[in-house]
Design a protein around this motif. Structure first.
Motif, PDB file in Angstrom:
ATOM      1  N   GLN A 172       0.829  -1.198   0.000  1.00  0.00           N
ATOM      2  CA  GLN A 172       0.000   0.000   0.000  1.00  0.00           C
ATOM      3  C   GLN A 172       0.870   1.258   0.000  1.00  0.00           C
ATOM      4  OE1 GLN A 172      -3.250  -0.089  -0.328  1.00  0.00           O
ATOM      5  NE2 GLN A 172      -3.313  -2.327  -0.191  1.00  0.00           N
ATOM      6  N   THR A 173       0.400   2.270  -0.699  1.00  0.00           N
ATOM      7  CA  THR A 173       1.069   3.571  -0.703  1.00  0.00           C
ATOM      8  C   THR A 173       0.205   4.662  -0.074  1.00  0.00           C
ATOM      9  OG1 THR A 173       0.225   4.052  -2.929  1.00  0.00           O
ATOM     10  CG2 THR A 173       2.403   3.005  -2.766  1.00  0.00           C
ATOM     11  N   GLN A 174      -1.090   4.401   0.097  1.00  0.00           N
ATOM     12  CA  GLN A 174      -1.997   5.360   0.725  1.00  0.00           C
ATOM     13  C   GLN A 174      -1.964   5.186   2.241  1.00  0.00           C
ATOM     14  OE1 GLN A 174      -3.840   7.712  -0.929  1.00  0.00           O
ATOM     15  NE2 GLN A 174      -2.905   7.066  -2.859  1.00  0.00           N
ATOM     16  N   LEU A 175      -1.771   6.276   2.965  1.00  0.00           N
ATOM     17  CA  LEU A 175      -1.634   6.197   4.414  1.00  0.00           C
ATOM     18  C   LEU A 175      -2.910   5.733   5.093  1.00  0.00           C
ATOM     19  CD1 LEU A 175       0.449   9.407   5.229  1.00  0.00           C
ATOM     20  CD2 LEU A 175       1.232   7.059   4.965  1.00  0.00           C
ATOM     21  N   ARG A 176      -4.067   6.125   4.557  1.00  0.00           N
ATOM     22  CA  ARG A 176      -5.315   5.710   5.190  1.00  0.00           C
ATOM     23  C   ARG A 176      -5.528   4.199   5.058  1.00  0.00           C
ATOM     24  NH1 ARG A 176      -8.944  10.303   2.471  1.00  0.00           N
ATOM     25  NH2 ARG A 176      -7.290  10.007   0.949  1.00  0.00           N
ATOM     26  N   LYS A 177      -5.162   3.640   3.916  1.00  0.00           N
ATOM     27  CA  LYS A 177      -5.272   2.189   3.767  1.00  0.00           C
ATOM     28  C   LYS A 177      -4.248   1.478   4.651  1.00  0.00           C
ATOM     29  CE  LYS A 177      -7.500   1.355  -0.653  1.00  0.00           C
ATOM     30  NZ  LYS A 177      -7.452   0.613  -1.935  1.00  0.00           N
ATOM     31  N   LEU A 178      -3.061   2.063   4.767  1.00  0.00           N
ATOM     32  CA  LEU A 178      -2.064   1.483   5.671  1.00  0.00           C
ATOM     33  C   LEU A 178      -2.584   1.440   7.107  1.00  0.00           C
ATOM     34  CD1 LEU A 178       1.433   2.883   4.620  1.00  0.00           C
ATOM     35  CD2 LEU A 178       0.796   0.503   4.885  1.00  0.00           C
ATOM     36  N   MET A 179      -3.216   2.514   7.549  1.00  0.00           N
ATOM     37  CA  MET A 179      -3.754   2.554   8.901  1.00  0.00           C
ATOM     38  C   MET A 179      -4.939   1.600   9.053  1.00  0.00           C
ATOM     39  SD  MET A 179      -1.658   4.372  10.348  1.00  0.00           S
ATOM     40  CE  MET A 179      -2.451   4.153  11.923  1.00  0.00           C
ATOM     41  N   ALA A 180      -5.685   1.375   7.962  1.00  0.00           N
ATOM     42  CA  ALA A 180      -6.785   0.411   8.015  1.00  0.00           C
ATOM     43  C   ALA A 180      -6.251  -1.001   8.241  1.00  0.00           C
ATOM     44  CB  ALA A 180      -7.597   0.477   6.721  1.00  0.00           C
ATOM     45  N   PHE A 181      -5.216  -1.391   7.502  1.00  0.00           N
ATOM     46  CA  PHE A 181      -4.636  -2.717   7.696  1.00  0.00           C
ATOM     47  C   PHE A 181      -3.925  -2.817   9.046  1.00  0.00           C
ATOM     48  CE2 PHE A 181      -5.039  -2.904   3.012  1.00  0.00           C
ATOM     49  CZ  PHE A 181      -5.691  -4.126   2.910  1.00  0.00           C
ATOM     50  N   SER A 182      -3.368  -1.697   9.508  1.00  0.00           N
ATOM     51  CA  SER A 182      -2.786  -1.687  10.852  1.00  0.00           C
ATOM     52  C   SER A 182      -3.860  -1.943  11.904  1.00  0.00           C
ATOM     53  CB  SER A 182      -2.107  -0.337  11.112  1.00  0.00           C
ATOM     54  OG  SER A 182      -1.740  -0.200  12.462  1.00  0.00           O
ATOM     55  N   SER A 183      -5.037  -1.356  11.718  1.00  0.00           N
ATOM     56  CA  SER A 183      -6.148  -1.576  12.640  1.00  0.00           C
ATOM     57  C   SER A 183      -6.596  -3.034  12.639  1.00  0.00           C
ATOM     58  CB  SER A 183      -7.323  -0.672  12.258  1.00  0.00           C
ATOM     59  OG  SER A 183      -8.474  -0.993  13.002  1.00  0.00           O
ATOM     60  N   ILE A 184      -6.647  -3.644  11.460  1.00  0.00           N
ATOM     61  CA  ILE A 184      -7.034  -5.061  11.368  1.00  0.00           C
ATOM     62  C   ILE A 184      -6.051  -5.928  12.137  1.00  0.00           C
ATOM     63  CG2 ILE A 184      -7.322  -6.982   9.751  1.00  0.00           C
ATOM     64  CD1 ILE A 184      -8.200  -4.844   7.661  1.00  0.00           C
ATOM     65  N   SER A 185      -4.755  -5.650  11.970  1.00  0.00           N
ATOM     66  CA  SER A 185      -3.738  -6.418  12.680  1.00  0.00           C
ATOM     67  C   SER A 185      -3.849  -6.237  14.193  1.00  0.00           C
ATOM     68  CB  SER A 185      -2.350  -6.005  12.183  1.00  0.00           C
ATOM     69  OG  SER A 185      -1.337  -6.693  12.878  1.00  0.00           O
ATOM     70  N   HIS A 186      -4.073  -5.000  14.648  1.00  0.00           N
ATOM     71  CA  HIS A 186      -4.188  -4.755  16.086  1.00  0.00           C
ATOM     72  C   HIS A 186      -5.443  -5.390  16.670  1.00  0.00           C
ATOM     73  CE1 HIS A 186      -0.940  -1.786  15.643  1.00  0.00           C
ATOM     74  NE2 HIS A 186      -0.815  -1.882  16.949  1.00  0.00           N
ATOM     75  N   MET A 187      -6.532  -5.426  15.900  1.00  0.00           N
ATOM     76  CA  MET A 187      -7.732  -6.104  16.379  1.00  0.00           C
ATOM     77  C   MET A 187      -7.455  -7.584  16.615  1.00  0.00           C
ATOM     78  SD  MET A 187     -10.137  -4.004  16.914  1.00  0.00           S
ATOM     79  CE  MET A 187      -8.939  -2.744  17.346  1.00  0.00           C
ATOM     80  N   GLY A 188      -6.601  -8.171  15.768  1.00  0.00           N
ATOM     81  CA  GLY A 188      -6.223  -9.564  15.972  1.00  0.00           C
ATOM     82  C   GLY A 188      -5.508  -9.772  17.293  1.00  0.00           C
ATOM     83  N   TRP A 189      -4.558  -8.883  17.608  1.00  0.00           N
ATOM     84  CA  TRP A 189      -3.844  -8.988  18.883  1.00  0.00           C
ATOM     85  C   TRP A 189      -4.793  -8.813  20.074  1.00  0.00           C
ATOM     86  CZ3 TRP A 189       0.973 -10.505  20.078  1.00  0.00           C
ATOM     87  CH2 TRP A 189       1.907 -10.609  19.040  1.00  0.00           C
ATOM     88  N   ILE A 190      -5.745  -7.885  19.953  1.00  0.00           N
ATOM     89  CA  ILE A 190      -6.683  -7.649  21.050  1.00  0.00           C
ATOM     90  C   ILE A 190      -7.589  -8.856  21.273  1.00  0.00           C
ATOM     91  CG2 ILE A 190      -8.658  -6.224  21.737  1.00  0.00           C
ATOM     92  CD1 ILE A 190      -7.258  -3.882  20.259  1.00  0.00           C
ATOM     93  N   LEU A 191      -8.015  -9.500  20.186  1.00  0.00           N
ATOM     94  CA  LEU A 191      -8.943 -10.629  20.305  1.00  0.00           C
ATOM     95  C   LEU A 191      -8.271 -11.893  20.828  1.00  0.00           C
ATOM     96  CD1 LEU A 191     -10.994 -10.227  17.001  1.00  0.00           C
ATOM     97  CD2 LEU A 191     -11.813  -9.837  19.324  1.00  0.00           C
ATOM     98  N   LEU A 192      -6.949 -11.957  20.807  1.00  0.00           N
ATOM     99  CA  LEU A 192      -6.261 -13.179  21.238  1.00  0.00           C
ATOM    100  C   LEU A 192      -6.543 -13.522  22.698  1.00  0.00           C
ATOM    101  CD1 LEU A 192      -2.726 -13.050  19.549  1.00  0.00           C
ATOM    102  CD2 LEU A 192      -4.491 -14.772  19.217  1.00  0.00           C
ATOM    103  N   THR A 193      -6.662 -12.505  23.542  1.00  0.00           N
ATOM    104  CA  THR A 193      -6.790 -12.759  24.981  1.00  0.00           C
ATOM    105  C   THR A 193      -8.139 -12.327  25.544  1.00  0.00           C
ATOM    106  OG1 THR A 193      -5.677 -10.630  25.375  1.00  0.00           O
ATOM    107  CG2 THR A 193      -4.317 -12.616  25.427  1.00  0.00           C
ATOM    108  N   VAL A 194      -9.168 -12.185  24.686  1.00  0.00           N
ATOM    109  CA  VAL A 194     -10.482 -11.772  25.183  1.00  0.00           C
ATOM    110  C   VAL A 194     -11.046 -12.791  26.163  1.00  0.00           C
ATOM    111  CG1 VAL A 194     -12.888 -11.490  24.477  1.00  0.00           C
ATOM    112  CG2 VAL A 194     -11.102 -10.271  23.268  1.00  0.00           C
ATOM    113  N   GLY A 195     -10.901 -14.072  25.851  1.00  0.00           N
ATOM    114  CA  GLY A 195     -11.426 -15.110  26.729  1.00  0.00           C
ATOM    115  C   GLY A 195     -10.505 -15.460  27.881  1.00  0.00           C
ATOM    116  N   LEU A 196      -9.212 -15.184  27.736  1.00  0.00           N
ATOM    117  CA  LEU A 196      -8.232 -15.551  28.767  1.00  0.00           C
ATOM    118  C   LEU A 196      -8.022 -14.439  29.782  1.00  0.00           C
ATOM    119  CD1 LEU A 196      -5.550 -17.163  26.413  1.00  0.00           C
ATOM    120  CD2 LEU A 196      -7.372 -18.333  27.665  1.00  0.00           C
ATOM    121  N   ALA A 197      -7.823 -13.233  29.290  1.00  0.00           N
ATOM    122  CA  ALA A 197      -7.537 -12.086  30.168  1.00  0.00           C
ATOM    123  C   ALA A 197      -8.215 -10.841  29.585  1.00  0.00           C
ATOM    124  CB  ALA A 197      -6.034 -11.876  30.310  1.00  0.00           C
ATOM    125  N   PRO A 198      -9.489 -10.599  29.933  1.00  0.00           N
ATOM    126  CA  PRO A 198     -10.203  -9.437  29.374  1.00  0.00           C
ATOM    127  C   PRO A 198      -9.546  -8.094  29.703  1.00  0.00           C
ATOM    128  CG  PRO A 198     -11.723 -10.965  30.442  1.00  0.00           C
ATOM    129  CD  PRO A 198     -10.347 -11.419  30.800  1.00  0.00           C
TER     130      PRO A 198
END
Length: 344
Positions: A172-198
Motif C-alpha cells: 500500500q502507498t496510501q496512508l489511510r489504507k495502511l492505517m486500516a490494515f494496521s487496525s485489522i492487525s491490532h484487532m487480531g492482537w486484542i482478540l487473542l486474549t479476550v477469553g483468557l484475560a479481558p
C-alpha cells in the motif's frame, strides 16, 4: 456541515457508544449500535464526492448486516431461553451468529473487507473516529459476553487478522489504507486474549487508541496522504515528522516504546495458559506489519526527496497549527511503558 449538525452527530456517536457499553439488555445494546452507525454516516458522506458516497454505502450495508445479525441472534436466544441478558446466551447457534456479527462490526478478518475501502473514501478525521471510537461499542459487548462467545471463532479470527492485516499493508502507498490494515492487525492482537484475560485486551485497545490518535494528528498537520507526501514532511515541520517516526516505532511494538507493552502482556498470557504455538505464530506473523511500519518510518526520517527550484515547498503554503492534545498524546505514545504495571 453546520456546527449544530456536527454537534448533534458527535453527541449521537458518543451517546450510542455509552448506551451499548452500559446496557445489559440486547435490545438496548442494539439501539446504541444503531445510533452510533446512523450518526457517523453523514460524516463519511460529508465531502459529497463519488468516493465518499461509495465508502458511505459500503459502511452502511456492512454495519446494517451486522446489526441485523445481532438482533436476529438475540431474538432467537430470547425465544428459546426467555432471556434478553447479554451474559446469558447458552444457545450455541446464537453465540456463533453474535460472534460473527461483532467481528464484522470490529472489522476483524475474515470480515475486514470494508475497512480499507471505507477509510480510503473518508476524511482523515472521520477515519480516525472509525478506527478508534467506533471499536469501543462492539469491543464492550465482546468483553461483556466473555466466555459465552465462541473462543475458537475469536482465536481463528485473531490469527487471520494478524496475517491479513500485515500482508495487506505490504504493497500500500496510501496512508489511510495502511492505517486500516494496521487496525485489522491490532484487532487480531486484542482478540487473542479476550477469553483468557479481558483486562489485558481492554488495555491493548486503550493503548491502540492512544497510538493511533497522535499518528493521525501528525498526518493532518503534515498534510500527508501518501508515503510520497511523508517523504517531504520535513519541509512542513521537522519536529512533527520526528514525533511521527517515534509514533510509528511505538505502534510497531518495538521496545522501549509504549506499543511494546500490550504485545508483551498478550504473549505472556498466552504462554501462561500453555498456548506456546499460538503465541509463536502471532509473534512471527507480526513481522509482516513490522515491515510496512519500518518502510513508512524510513520514508519519514531517512530519505531526502529531490529538491529543485520549481518544487513546491509545503512550508510556504497553509502551515498547520498544532493541536493542544498533540504533545500529551505524543508523550504517552513514547513514554508510557514504565507505567504499565500501575495501569494494570
Amino acid at each position: 456541515m453546520s456546527p449544530i449538525s456536527a454537534l448533534m452527530m458527535t453527541t449521537s456517536i458518543i451517546l450510542g457508544t455509552l448506551i451499548t457499553a452500559s446496557s445489559k439488555h440486547w435490545l438496548m445494546a442494539w439501539v446504541g449500535l444503531e445510533m452510533n452507525t446512523l450518526a457517523i454516516i453523514p460524516l463519511i458522506a460529508k465531502p459529497h464526492h463519488p468516493r465518499a458516497m461509495e465508502a458511505t454505502t459500503k459502511y452502511f450495508l456492512t454495519q446494517a448486516m451486522a446489526s441485523a445479525m445481532i438482533l436476529f441472534a438475540a431474538t432467537m436466544n430470547a425465544s428459546n431461553t426467555g432471556q434478553w441478558e447479554i451474559k446469558d446466551c447458552p444457545l450455541q447457534t446464537s453465540t456463533m451468529i453474535l460472534s460473527t456479527a461483532l467481528l464484522m462490526k470490529l472489522g476483524s478478518a475474515p470480515f475486514h473487507f470494508w475497512v480499507p475501502e471505507v477509510l480510503q473514501g473518508s476524511q482523515m478525521k472521520t477515519g480516525l473516529v472509525i478506527l478508534t471510537w467506533q471499536k469501543l461499542a462492539p469491543m464492550a459487548l465482546i468483553l461483556s459476553m466473555g466466555d459465552a462467545l465462541n473462543q475458537k471463532v475469536l482465536i481463528t479470527s485473531a490469527i487471520f487478522s494478524i496475517l491479513l492485516g500485515g500482508w495487506g499493508g505490504l504493497n500500500q502507498t496510501q496512508l489511510r489504507k495502511l492505517m486500516a490494515f494496521s487496525s485489522i492487525s491490532h484487532m487480531g492482537w486484542i482478540l487473542l486474549t479476550v477469553g483468557l484475560a479481558p483486562k489485558t485486551s481492554a488495555f491493548a485497545l486503550m493503548v491502540y487508541i492512544l497510538l493511533t490518535t497522535p499518528l493521525f494528528l501528525s498526518m493532518l498537520m503534515l498534510q500527508s496522504k501518501t508515503i510520497k507526501d511523508v517523504g517531504t514532511a520535513w519541509n512542513s515541520s521537522t519536529h512533527t515528522s520526528s514525533i511521527m517516526l517515534l509514533t510509528l516505532m511505538s505502534i510497531a511494538g518495538l521496545p522501549p516504546m509504549t506499543g511494546f507493552a500490550p504485545k508483551w502482556l498478550i504473549l505472556k498470557e498466552l504462554t501462561h495458559h500453555s498456548m506456546i504455538l499460538l503465541a509463536t505464530t502471532a509473534a512471527i506473523l507480526s513481522t509482516l506489519s513490522l515491515f510496512f511500519y519500518l518502510h513508512l518510518s524510513y520514508s519519514t526520517a531517512m530519505t531526502t526527496p529531490p529538491n529543485t527550484v520549481l518544487m513546491t515547498q509545503k512550508w510556504r503554503f497553509f502551515p498547520k497549527k498544532h493541536s493542544s492534545w498533540f504533545p500529551l498524546l505524543a508523550s504517552t505514545t513514547i513514554l508510557l511503558l514504565p507505567l504499565t504495571p500501575a495501569l494494570l
